[in-house]
Design a protein around this motif. Structure first.
Motif, PDB file in Angstrom:
ATOM      1  N   THR A  57      -0.374  -0.686   8.162  1.00 30.48           N
ATOM      2  CA  THR A  57       1.062  -0.724   8.386  1.00 30.48           C
ATOM      3  C   THR A  57       1.368  -0.467   6.668  1.00 30.48           C
ATOM      4  OG1 THR A  57       0.703  -2.007  10.681  1.00 30.48           O
ATOM      5  CG2 THR A  57       2.824  -1.957   9.430  1.00 30.48           C
ATOM      6  N   THR A  60       1.613   2.580   5.399  1.00 26.37           N
ATOM      7  CA  THR A  60       2.628   3.615   5.776  1.00 26.37           C
ATOM      8  C   THR A  60       3.844   3.220   5.408  1.00 26.37           C
ATOM      9  OG1 THR A  60       1.161   3.908   8.093  1.00 26.37           O
ATOM     10  CG2 THR A  60       2.891   4.502   8.111  1.00 26.37           C
ATOM     11  N   VAL A  61       3.685   2.043   5.405  1.00 24.28           N
ATOM     12  CA  VAL A  61       5.643   1.985   4.878  1.00 24.28           C
ATOM     13  C   VAL A  61       5.872   2.403   3.267  1.00 24.28           C
ATOM     14  CG1 VAL A  61       7.498   0.198   4.412  1.00 24.28           C
ATOM     15  CG2 VAL A  61       5.986  -0.018   6.648  1.00 24.28           C
ATOM     16  N   ILE A  63       4.183   4.659   2.059  1.00 24.99           N
ATOM     17  CA  ILE A  63       4.553   6.570   1.920  1.00 24.99           C
ATOM     18  C   ILE A  63       5.495   7.301   2.340  1.00 24.99           C
ATOM     19  CG2 ILE A  63       3.638   8.608   2.683  1.00 24.99           C
ATOM     20  CD1 ILE A  63      -0.012   6.807   2.462  1.00 24.99           C
ATOM     21  N   GLU A  64       6.059   5.971   3.964  1.00 24.22           N
ATOM     22  CA  GLU A  64       7.548   6.650   3.981  1.00 24.22           C
ATOM     23  C   GLU A  64       8.516   6.340   4.149  1.00 24.22           C
ATOM     24  OE1 GLU A  64       7.492   8.916   6.956  1.00 24.22           O
ATOM     25  OE2 GLU A  64       5.307   8.801   7.945  1.00 24.22           O
ATOM     26  N   ARG A  65       9.069   5.293   3.427  1.00 31.03           N
ATOM     27  CA  ARG A  65      10.192   4.038   3.456  1.00 31.03           C
ATOM     28  C   ARG A  65      10.046   4.432   1.367  1.00 31.03           C
ATOM     29  NH1 ARG A  65      12.819   0.695   5.984  1.00 31.03           N
ATOM     30  NH2 ARG A  65      12.917   0.984   8.037  1.00 31.03           N
ATOM     31  N   GLY A  67       8.231   6.468  -0.316  1.00 26.37           N
ATOM     32  CA  GLY A  67       8.399   7.634  -1.298  1.00 26.37           C
ATOM     33  C   GLY A  67       7.073   7.254  -2.182  1.00 26.37           C
ATOM     34  N   CYS A 184      -4.068   7.460   3.377  1.00 22.95           N
ATOM     35  CA  CYS A 184      -3.743   8.059   2.533  1.00 22.95           C
ATOM     36  C   CYS A 184      -4.419   9.483   2.935  1.00 22.95           C
ATOM     37  CB  CYS A 184      -4.437   7.268   1.007  1.00 22.95           C
ATOM     38  SG  CYS A 184      -3.759   6.291   1.163  1.00 22.95           S
ATOM     39  N   ASP A 186      -4.613  11.123   6.292  1.00 24.73           N
ATOM     40  CA  ASP A 186      -3.850  11.256   6.899  1.00 24.73           C
ATOM     41  C   ASP A 186      -2.559  12.088   6.105  1.00 24.73           C
ATOM     42  OD1 ASP A 186      -5.621  11.198   9.099  1.00 24.73           O
ATOM     43  OD2 ASP A 186      -4.165   9.108   9.789  1.00 24.73           O
ATOM     44  N   TYR A 187      -1.574  11.475   5.072  1.00 24.72           N
ATOM     45  CA  TYR A 187      -0.776  11.875   4.678  1.00 24.72           C
ATOM     46  C   TYR A 187      -1.550  12.956   3.076  1.00 24.72           C
ATOM     47  CZ  TYR A 187       2.383   8.806   7.423  1.00 24.72           C
ATOM     48  OH  TYR A 187       3.126   8.507   7.772  1.00 24.72           O
TER      49      TYR A 187
END
Ligand code: ADE
Length: 231
Positions: A57, A60-61, A63-65, A67, A184, A186-187
Motif C-alpha cells: 500500500t 502504491t501511494v 507511485i500513484e499520489r 509520482g 514496482c 507492476d508500475y
C-alpha cells in the motif's frame, strides 16, 4: 527526479528526516508521507509499515499520489545464509515471497499469473546503492543477492534452517521487500533495497533487536541515504 526513501522502522525514518531541512507532512491512507529535500534532491520519506500488504500500500501511494520516479528501501533483516552476520549489509538483486504457496495449482513460490517467483531490483539503481554503502560504511561486509520476504518474524533456529534448506541462495529474510518489488514491477518504477543484518533469524533473534536498530541500523540508514543522494 523524485526519490522515495522508504524505511522499515521509526528510528530509521527519524534519522532520514534529520537530514531533510524542509519536509512537509502529508497524511494519506493512515500514513505520514514527508515531502521535501535531501542534499537538494526531491525526496518523499515514509515508513513502509510492517508486512507485505502494508508495504505494498505504501509503495502504491508513493507511485500513484506522489509520482515518485524511484523507490529506495532501507531496513533490517535476519541473516539466513551461512556467513551473513549481524552488522553486515545486504543489497538485494532480487526478492521472493517465502510464504507464498499456491501448489499444486502453481509451482511453489510462484506469484500466480505472473509466471515468476522472483522480482529483480533495478540493476543501475542497485549498483548505485551498493556504491553508496561502500562509501558510507567502509570496512562493512556487503553481500549482494536474493532476499526472502514473508509475513513472519523468523525467530527460531528450526524455521531458519528450514528456510536455508528450501532457499539455499537466500541471503536474508525480512517482511516487506518482495511486496514493494512486485508493485514496482507492476508500475515499471525502479526499485533498490538495502538491509542491515540485525539478527540470525534464530532462537536468539529477538535478543536486543530494538537496541540494535537504535544504535546501528538507523545510523547505517542515514549514512547510506546521504551517500546515495549526494552521489
Ligand atoms: N527483520 C529483521 N530480522 C528479521 C527476522 N528474523 N525475520 C523477519 N524479519 C526480520
Amino acid at each position: 527526479m523524485k526519490t522515495a526513501i522508504v524505511s522499515a522502522m521509526h528510528e530509521e525514518l527519524g534519522a532520514v528526516l534529520a537530514l531533510m531541512p524542509d519536509e512537509r507532512r502529508q497524511p494519506v491512507a493512515g500514513r505520514d508521507f514527508y515531502v521535501g529535500h535531501l542534499h537538494g534532491r526531491d525526496v518523499v520519506a515514509v515508513l513502509s509499515r510492517i508486512g507485505k500488504v502494508a508495504a505494498a500500500t505504501t509503495a502504491t501511494v508513493l507511485i500513484e499520489r506522489f509520482g515518485v520516479d524511484r523507490i529506495v528501501f532501507t531496513g533490517v533483516a535476519g541473516g539466513l545464509r551461512h556467513g551473513v552476520e549481524r552488522g553486515h549489509v545486504v543489497v538485494a538483486d532480487n526478492f521472493l515471497q517465502h510464504d507464498l504457496d499456491a501448489t499444486p495449482i502453481f509451482p511453489r513460490y510462484e506469484v500466480p499469473l505472473y509466471g515468476r517467483s522472483r522480482f529483480d531490483t533495478d540493476p543501475a539503481l542497485t549498483h548505485r546503492l551498493a556504491g553508496a554503502v561502500r562509501k558510507a560504511l567502509p570496512g562493512t561486509t556487503l553481500h549482494r543477492g536474493l532476499i526472502a520476504s514473508g509475513d513472519r518474524f523468523v525467530s527460531t533456529t528450526a524455521e531458519s534452517r528450514a528456510l536455508q534448506l528450501a532457499l539455499p541462495d537466500a541471503l536474508a529474510v525480512e517482511m516487506e521487500g518482495a511486496a514493494v518489488a512486485q508493485v514496482c514491477h507492476d508500475y515499471g518504477v525502479p526499485f533498490a533495497a538495502v538491509r542491515t543484518i540485525s539478527d540470525r533469524a534464530d532462537d536468539d533473534a529477538t535478543g536486543d533487536f530494538l537496541q540494535f536498530i537504535r544504535d546501528v541500523a538507523s545510523r547505517h540508514t542515514a549514512a547510506i541515504v546521504e551517500a546515495f543522494l549526494s552521489a
